[in-house]
Design an enzyme around this catalytic site. Structure first.
Site, mmCIF file in Angstrom:
data_model
loop_
_atom_site.group_PDB
_atom_site.id
_atom_site.type_symbol
_atom_site.label_atom_id
_atom_site.label_comp_id
_atom_site.label_asym_id
_atom_site.label_seq_id
_atom_site.Cartn_x
_atom_site.Cartn_y
_atom_site.Cartn_z
ATOM 1 N N CYS A 108 -8.826 77.555 32.633
ATOM 2 C CA CYS A 108 -7.576 77.510 33.399
ATOM 3 C C CYS A 108 -7.533 78.612 34.453
ATOM 4 O O CYS A 108 -7.034 78.391 35.558
ATOM 5 C CB CYS A 108 -6.383 77.617 32.456
ATOM 6 S SG CYS A 108 -6.216 76.193 31.354
ATOM 7 N N CYS A 131 -10.683 68.546 30.958
ATOM 8 C CA CYS A 131 -9.448 68.893 30.262
ATOM 9 C C CYS A 131 -8.228 68.158 30.795
ATOM 10 O O CYS A 131 -7.204 68.094 30.135
ATOM 11 C CB CYS A 131 -9.202 70.399 30.333
ATOM 12 S SG CYS A 131 -8.872 70.985 32.008
#
Length: 135
Positions: free
Chosen positions: A103, A34
Protein backbone atom coordinates in the site's frame (compact mmCIF):
# COMPACT_ATOMS: atom_id res chain seq x y z
CA UNK A 1 -2.55 -8.44 11.63
CA UNK A 2 -2.07 -5.42 13.86
CA UNK A 3 -2.23 -1.82 12.68
CA UNK A 4 -0.48 1.11 14.38
CA UNK A 5 -2.51 3.85 16.03
CA UNK A 6 -1.56 6.19 13.15
CA UNK A 7 -2.85 3.76 10.51
CA UNK A 8 -6.13 3.39 12.39
CA UNK A 9 -6.44 7.17 12.83
CA UNK A 10 -5.85 7.89 9.13
CA UNK A 11 -8.28 5.13 8.16
CA UNK A 12 -11.03 6.32 10.52
CA UNK A 13 -10.44 10.02 9.78
CA UNK A 14 -8.77 10.29 6.39
CA UNK A 15 -7.44 13.72 5.42
CA UNK A 16 -7.92 15.44 2.07
CA UNK A 17 -10.49 13.02 0.64
CA UNK A 18 -12.21 13.69 -2.67
CA UNK A 19 -11.54 15.02 -6.13
CA UNK A 20 -9.98 18.37 -6.90
CA UNK A 21 -12.12 19.59 -9.79
CA UNK A 22 -9.37 21.86 -11.10
CA UNK A 23 -6.43 19.55 -10.40
CA UNK A 24 -3.24 20.31 -12.28
CA UNK A 25 -2.18 16.65 -12.21
CA UNK A 26 -3.90 13.33 -11.53
CA UNK A 27 -2.05 10.13 -10.76
CA UNK A 28 -3.26 6.58 -10.44
CA UNK A 29 -1.78 3.40 -9.06
CA UNK A 30 -3.39 0.05 -8.55
CA UNK A 31 -2.53 -3.41 -7.46
CA UNK A 32 -4.14 -6.11 -9.57
CA UNK A 33 -3.15 -8.66 -6.96
CA UNK A 34 -4.85 -6.91 -4.04
CA UNK A 35 -7.48 -4.84 -5.84
CA UNK A 36 -6.50 -1.50 -4.25
CA UNK A 37 -6.80 1.57 -6.49
CA UNK A 38 -5.46 5.02 -5.60
CA UNK A 39 -6.15 8.25 -7.43
CA UNK A 40 -4.20 11.33 -6.33
CA UNK A 41 -5.01 14.91 -7.34
CA UNK A 42 -2.49 17.77 -7.10
CA UNK A 43 -2.63 21.53 -7.53
CA UNK A 44 0.68 23.21 -8.26
CA UNK A 45 1.62 26.86 -7.76
CA UNK A 46 5.13 28.08 -8.58
CA UNK A 47 6.43 24.49 -8.76
CA UNK A 48 5.09 23.70 -5.26
CA UNK A 49 2.20 21.38 -4.43
CA UNK A 50 -0.32 23.77 -2.91
CA UNK A 51 -3.19 21.32 -2.53
CA UNK A 52 -3.63 17.58 -2.78
CA UNK A 53 -6.46 15.10 -2.34
CA UNK A 54 -7.22 11.46 -3.01
CA UNK A 55 -9.85 8.89 -3.74
CA UNK A 56 -8.92 5.32 -2.86
CA UNK A 57 -10.74 2.04 -3.21
CA UNK A 58 -9.09 -0.44 -0.92
CA UNK A 59 -8.30 -1.72 2.51
CA UNK A 60 -7.58 0.25 5.68
CA UNK A 61 -3.85 0.34 4.92
CA UNK A 62 -4.44 1.71 1.40
CA UNK A 63 -6.71 4.47 2.69
CA UNK A 64 -4.29 5.35 5.50
CA UNK A 65 -1.33 5.40 3.09
CA UNK A 66 -3.23 7.72 0.74
CA UNK A 67 -4.24 10.04 3.58
CA UNK A 68 -0.77 10.37 5.09
CA UNK A 69 0.73 10.85 1.62
CA UNK A 70 -1.43 13.95 1.09
CA UNK A 71 -0.04 15.39 4.32
CA UNK A 72 3.53 14.60 3.29
CA UNK A 73 3.10 16.26 -0.12
CA UNK A 74 1.64 19.67 0.76
CA UNK A 75 4.31 22.32 0.41
CA UNK A 76 6.81 20.15 -1.43
CA UNK A 77 8.26 21.11 -4.75
CA UNK A 78 7.58 18.72 -7.62
CA UNK A 79 11.19 17.57 -7.48
CA UNK A 80 10.88 16.75 -3.76
CA UNK A 81 7.51 15.08 -4.31
CA UNK A 82 8.85 12.54 -6.80
CA UNK A 83 11.54 11.62 -4.26
CA UNK A 84 8.87 10.52 -1.76
CA UNK A 85 9.48 6.85 -1.02
CA UNK A 86 7.28 4.06 0.19
CA UNK A 87 9.60 3.85 3.22
CA UNK A 88 8.76 7.46 4.10
CA UNK A 89 5.02 6.71 3.83
CA UNK A 90 5.45 3.56 5.93
CA UNK A 91 7.45 5.48 8.55
CA UNK A 92 4.84 8.27 8.73
CA UNK A 93 2.27 5.59 9.60
CA UNK A 94 4.53 4.07 12.28
CA UNK A 95 4.80 0.96 10.13
CA UNK A 96 2.47 -1.20 8.13
CA UNK A 97 2.18 -4.95 8.57
CA UNK A 98 4.47 -6.84 6.19
CA UNK A 99 1.55 -8.06 4.07
CA UNK A 100 0.34 -4.46 3.63
CA UNK A 101 3.62 -2.80 2.63
CA UNK A 102 2.44 -2.78 -0.99
CA UNK A 103 0.00 0.00 0.00
CA UNK A 104 2.89 2.38 0.68
CA UNK A 105 4.37 1.39 -2.69
CA UNK A 106 1.07 2.24 -4.40
CA UNK A 107 1.13 5.66 -2.72
CA UNK A 108 4.66 6.31 -4.02
CA UNK A 109 3.58 5.26 -7.52
CA UNK A 110 0.48 7.49 -7.43
CA UNK A 111 2.63 10.51 -6.52
CA UNK A 112 5.03 9.89 -9.39
CA UNK A 113 2.08 9.41 -11.75
CA UNK A 114 0.44 12.70 -10.65
CA UNK A 115 3.65 14.68 -11.11
CA UNK A 116 4.23 13.07 -14.50
CA UNK A 117 0.66 13.96 -15.52
CA UNK A 118 1.22 17.56 -14.41
CA UNK A 119 4.43 17.81 -16.40
CA UNK A 120 2.80 16.36 -19.54
CA UNK A 121 -0.15 18.77 -19.31
CA UNK A 122 2.02 21.81 -18.66
CA UNK A 123 5.06 20.97 -20.79
CA UNK A 124 7.47 21.25 -17.90
CA UNK A 125 10.57 19.30 -17.09
CA UNK A 126 12.33 18.70 -13.80
CA UNK A 127 14.47 21.66 -12.78
CA UNK A 128 18.22 21.21 -13.01
CA UNK A 129 20.03 20.91 -9.73
CA UNK A 130 19.04 19.29 -6.50
CA UNK A 131 16.08 20.40 -4.48
CA UNK A 132 17.15 20.04 -0.88
CA UNK A 133 13.98 21.43 0.70
CA UNK A 134 13.06 18.05 2.19
CA UNK A 135 16.35 16.22 2.28
Amino acid sequence: MTYSTKVLEHFANPRNVGELDDADGIGEAGGAKCGDLMRLYIKVRDNVISDVSFKTFGCAAAIAASSVTTELLKGRTLEAAVKLTNDEVNEALDGLPEEKLHCSVLAEQAVKSAVEDYRKKHGTRPENGADNRYE
